[in-house]
Design a protein around this motif. Sequence first.
Motif, short mmCIF file in Angstrom:
data_model
loop_
_atom_site.label_atom_id
_atom_site.label_comp_id
_atom_site.label_asym_id
_atom_site.label_seq_id
_atom_site.Cartn_x
_atom_site.Cartn_y
_atom_site.Cartn_z
N GLN A 1 15.01 -3.69 15.14
CA GLN A 1 16.38 -3.46 15.54
C GLN A 1 17.10 -2.67 14.46
N GLN A 3 20.99 -1.35 13.38
CA GLN A 3 22.41 -1.51 13.64
C GLN A 3 23.18 -0.56 12.75
N PHE A 5 26.88 0.96 11.43
CA PHE A 5 28.26 0.55 11.19
C PHE A 5 29.00 1.67 10.47
N CYS A 20 23.21 1.91 8.20
CA CYS A 20 22.23 1.54 9.22
C CYS A 20 21.31 0.50 8.61
N SER A 23 16.59 -4.76 11.09
CA SER A 23 16.29 -6.19 11.15
C SER A 23 15.19 -6.44 12.15
N THR A 76 18.25 -0.53 4.22
CA THR A 76 19.46 0.08 4.77
C THR A 76 19.54 1.54 4.36
N CYS A 94 21.67 5.83 14.43
CA CYS A 94 20.61 5.61 13.47
C CYS A 94 19.28 5.71 14.21
N GLY A 113 19.17 2.99 17.04
CA GLY A 113 20.21 1.99 16.93
C GLY A 113 21.32 2.29 17.93
N GLN A 114 22.25 1.36 18.05
CA GLN A 114 23.40 1.65 18.89
C GLN A 114 24.27 2.66 18.16
N THR A 116 27.63 4.67 16.69
CA THR A 116 28.94 4.36 16.14
C THR A 116 29.80 5.61 16.24
#
Length: 122
Positions: A1, A3, A5, A20, A23, A76, A94, A113-114, A116
Amino acid sequence: QLQAFGGGLVQAGGSLRLSCAASGRTFSSNAMGWFRQAPGKEREFVARFSWNGVKTYYVDAVKGRFSISRDNAKNTVYLQMDNLKPEDTAVYFCAAVVRPVLVWTQGAIDYWGQGTQVTVSS
């Protein structure tokens, strides 16, 4: 995963830093990077590391303004975006690969990733 931000609204000339975090699976930080997609446009590559982590690659439009970095301990990757322009407005994604890829196209990416949202006002 993966993520991502750190997006937001900023005036032209301003700065943002995207993060990014991976996880659930360990990615080499060198295998992570960034794409973006502006309204009505194709998703485009923005920045990444070489597979061995020695070099960095950027799309021409952001060279000298954006900088990719990593924290291996945190798994990250960051994208520091300075001197932002309205044309940088896009959803930033990402991305990660699990094997060496010569050219980072959408089809070459193994994990997304989703996004942003980054909006730069003039």
